[in-house]
Write an enzyme that holds these catalytic residues in place. Structure first.
Site, PDB file in Angstrom:
ATOM      1  N   GLU A   4      -8.526   3.429  -0.907  1.00  0.00           N
ATOM      2  CA  GLU A   4      -7.810   4.051  -1.800  1.00  0.00           C
ATOM      3  C   GLU A   4      -7.977   4.456  -3.225  1.00  0.00           C
ATOM      4  O   GLU A   4      -8.452   3.197  -3.873  1.00  0.00           O
ATOM      5  CB  GLU A   4      -6.488   3.869  -1.709  1.00  0.00           C
ATOM      6  CG  GLU A   4      -5.142   3.560  -2.777  1.00  0.00           C
ATOM      7  CD  GLU A   4      -4.264   2.790  -2.051  1.00  0.00           C
ATOM      8  OE1 GLU A   4      -3.202   3.298  -3.059  1.00  0.00           O
ATOM      9  OE2 GLU A   4      -4.403   1.811  -1.861  1.00  0.00           O
ATOM     10  N   ASP A  30      -2.462   7.932  -2.547  1.00  0.00           N
ATOM     11  CA  ASP A  30      -1.021   7.823  -2.621  1.00  0.00           C
ATOM     12  C   ASP A  30      -0.879   8.093  -4.198  1.00  0.00           C
ATOM     13  O   ASP A  30      -1.446   8.475  -4.690  1.00  0.00           O
ATOM     14  CB  ASP A  30      -1.515   5.968  -3.045  1.00  0.00           C
ATOM     15  CG  ASP A  30       0.211   5.669  -3.801  1.00  0.00           C
ATOM     16  OD1 ASP A  30       1.191   5.641  -3.796  1.00  0.00           O
ATOM     17  OD2 ASP A  30      -0.032   3.737  -3.609  1.00  0.00           O
ATOM     18  N   GLN A  62       0.985   7.362   0.872  1.00  0.00           N
ATOM     19  CA  GLN A  62       2.047   6.394   0.360  1.00  0.00           C
ATOM     20  C   GLN A  62       2.166   7.440  -1.004  1.00  0.00           C
ATOM     21  O   GLN A  62       1.892   8.393  -1.328  1.00  0.00           O
ATOM     22  CB  GLN A  62       1.585   5.219  -0.145  1.00  0.00           C
ATOM     23  CG  GLN A  62       0.636   4.328   0.973  1.00  0.00           C
ATOM     24  CD  GLN A  62      -0.317   3.407   0.491  1.00  0.00           C
ATOM     25  OE1 GLN A  62      -0.347   3.201   0.160  1.00  0.00           O
ATOM     26  NE2 GLN A  62       0.444   2.515   1.038  1.00  0.00           N
ATOM     27  N   GLU A 118       4.879   2.664  -0.376  1.00  0.00           N
ATOM     28  CA  GLU A 118       5.043   1.286  -1.177  1.00  0.00           C
ATOM     29  C   GLU A 118       5.366   1.103  -2.741  1.00  0.00           C
ATOM     30  O   GLU A 118       4.944   1.693  -3.807  1.00  0.00           O
ATOM     31  CB  GLU A 118       3.290   1.768  -1.201  1.00  0.00           C
ATOM     32  CG  GLU A 118       2.476   0.346  -1.819  1.00  0.00           C
ATOM     33  CD  GLU A 118       1.910  -0.005  -1.854  1.00  0.00           C
ATOM     34  OE1 GLU A 118       0.692  -0.133  -1.148  1.00  0.00           O
ATOM     35  OE2 GLU A 118       0.550   1.308  -2.134  1.00  0.00           O
TER      36      GLU A 118
END
Length: 261
Positions: free
Chosen positions: A143, A178, A206, A242
């Protein structure tokens, strides 16, 4: 409509950790993720998932010595043994609770260390980890994370992550995209979704509002529009929520409840 997973490390913190599974299920989630669940016996995690009809879709491999500031070991020369021990521990837990996916944190790069050396270590560790995870059918993700939240973090941009995945060529190594981090570091999030999702190299998404990491309907990122883009592109994975609820997790779920079924 995309499928969403509640992140039980950031959401439902008004409850004790094990009680967050039931709270998420009562709000309608059928999948969860979390950061580091290693302090809870695997049997207890498995029971909570089964009792509430939930699936654990992601958690992080151990970050190293978090008390000393480590945020992953993959890029750190000299920490290979600890990295491998952490991966083995994570794989054992994933197998026991039926989790198909692990996030492998890159680590914080010391500015005085040659970047090429760090990248060589990073790729070698990822290659070993992906090869070790493949027989168990477990996918690993990497990530890109912004350096405002984690100063010095080694992996920051989508292009860096995808280059590593392409170079290693491991089918079970994917990018964890993300949208919160992507917006802070790069922006142009819709274009990046349209570029990268069709590649098949994105294993998990995310989301959180930018800049304060609250609910996705707060802040500068038009997440409702991006969810439509993700639908249009046929994404069939989960989007991890998240984020840190601004004032109570359940009270802040209006952004999700108003989505069409």
């Amino acid at each position: 409509m995309p499928r969403f997973a509640a992140n039980l490390s950031l959401m439902y913190t008004e409850h004790d950790f094990l009680d967050r599974f039931g709270a998420a299920a009562r709000d309608g989630f059928d999948a969860v993720e979390c950061l580091f669940p290693y302090d809870v016996p695997a049997a207890e995690l498995k029971a909570r998932l089964q009792d509430h009809g939930l699936r654990q879709v992601l958690f992080n491999a151990p970050p190293g010595d978090a008390a000393q500031g480590e945020r992953g070991l993959a890029c750190l020369p000299g920490r290979e043994a600890a990295f491998r021990e952490g991966i083995e521990r994570a794989l054992a837990l994933a197998a026991e609770i039926g989790c198909p996916r692990l996030h492998v944190m890159a680590g914080i790069a010391a500015p005085e260390v040659d970047h090429a050396w760090l990248r060589e270590c990073y790729l070698a560790n990822l290659d070993w980890a992906a090869g070790h995870a493949a027989p168990a059918g477990i996918e690993l993700t990497i990530e890109p994370i912004n350096t405002r939240d984690i100063p010095g973090y080694f992996l920051n941009r989508q292009s860096q992550a995808h280059a590593a995945v392409v170079e290693l060529g491991r089918p079970n190594l994917k990018v964890q995209m993300d949208l919160y981090h992507c917006q802070i570091v790069e922006g142009d999030v819709e274009t990046k979704l349209r570029h990268y999702l069709p590649s098949g190299r994105v294993g998990h998404l995310q989301v959180a509002g930018v800049p304060l990491r609250h609910e996705p309907d707060l802040g500068e990122l038009n997440c409702a529009h991006l969810f439509d883009v993700i639908d249009e592109l046929g994404w069939d994975g989960h989007i991890g929520c998240e984020y840190r609820p601004r004032a109570g997790t359940t009270a802040g779920l209006g952004w999700w409840r108003q989505r069409p079924a």
